[in-house]
Write an enzyme that holds these catalytic residues in place. Structure first.
Site, mmCIF file in Angstrom:
data_model
loop_
_atom_site.group_PDB
_atom_site.id
_atom_site.type_symbol
_atom_site.label_atom_id
_atom_site.label_comp_id
_atom_site.label_asym_id
_atom_site.label_seq_id
_atom_site.Cartn_x
_atom_site.Cartn_y
_atom_site.Cartn_z
ATOM 1 N N HIS A 144 0.845 -0.873 0.092
ATOM 2 C CA HIS A 144 0.227 0.058 -0.111
ATOM 3 C C HIS A 144 0.819 1.032 -0.202
ATOM 4 O O HIS A 144 1.322 0.493 0.012
ATOM 5 C CB HIS A 144 -1.132 -0.263 1.373
ATOM 6 C CG HIS A 144 -0.447 0.116 2.355
ATOM 7 N ND1 HIS A 144 0.049 1.086 3.097
ATOM 8 C CD2 HIS A 144 -0.151 -1.081 3.197
ATOM 9 C CE1 HIS A 144 0.952 0.754 4.521
ATOM 10 N NE2 HIS A 144 0.565 -0.255 4.090
ATOM 11 N N CYS A 182 2.775 -4.920 6.527
ATOM 12 C CA CYS A 182 2.683 -4.719 5.352
ATOM 13 C C CYS A 182 3.610 -4.156 5.195
ATOM 14 O O CYS A 182 4.386 -3.773 5.399
ATOM 15 C CB CYS A 182 1.208 -3.079 5.502
ATOM 16 S SG CYS A 182 -0.431 -4.383 5.587
#
Length: 205
Positions: A165, A181
């Site tokens: 992301h 992440c």
């Protein structure tokens, strides 16, 4: 005649250098971090001169047996490679999981979303109770931790909870700060999003 040919070659070399900074592997895209209007949002310019040049998006030499379109994440060196084939890849600087949140394995992109909603996992809310107000989801926007794009990683067990992301925190690139992440600068995640397909294999080393 020979002098004229040499002059033409020199001029072509100069124009190529001006068109895009070159590196040993190929082209650098250091000029691609300006302000961007995207889906009604105004992404600010990233002060890319403050980011080490090795983390700037660039095309590099990269030998891999994986097929084009595969994403390989080098957590140790903080690089993400999008395999192009023929010994080439696009390399991006990334931020990775902090101590205790590291992981490795193989996954695939199951979902792609532009300007996603961020919903903190229950475990994160337990660690940071102040995030409880976002239990129903944080609206998309410039302050959203998922940034301008998110690609959701699944394996045979389903949603892993990890994402590739964007992030408004450009200064976290090259560092281990996330909860697992893989984060990229917003301008980079838009570029990767446009290249990567749903179903793409993702290998985290």
């Amino acid at each position: 005649m020979r002098m004229k040919s040499l002059a033409i070659i020199a001029a072509l070399a100069l124009s190529t250098a001006i068109a895009g900074c070159s590196t040993i592997g190929g082209q650098m895209f250091s000029n691609d971090y300006g302000a961007v209007t995207d889906a009604g949002y105004q992404l600010p310019r990233i002060p890319i001169e403050k980011v080490p040049s090795k983390y700037h998006r660039q095309e590099v030499s990269y030998d891999s047996k994986e097929k084009p379109g595969t994403i390989i994440v080098d957590t140790q060196n903080k690089f993400l490679y999008f395999v192009e084939g023929d010994g080439r890849a696009i390399r991006y600087g990334i931020g990775v999981g902090r101590e205790g949140f590291e992981w490795h394995g193989t996954a695939h992109i199951a979902i792609k979303r532009e300007w996603p909603t961020w919903t903190p996992p229950s475990q994160m809310i337990k660690r940071q109770p102040e995030l409880a107000k976002f239990a129903g989801g944080m609206d998309p926007g410039l302050k959203n931790p998922l940034g301008a794009r998110a690609m959701y990683l699944f394996n045979k067990g389903g949603d892993m909870g990890y994402r590739l992301h964007g992030s408004p925190e450009w200064n976290s690139i090259g560092k281990a700060m996330s909860s697992g992440c893989i984060r990229l600068m917003n301008q980079d995640v838009i570029d990767l999003y446009n290249r990567a397909e749903v179903g793409a294999k993702v290998i985290v080393l």
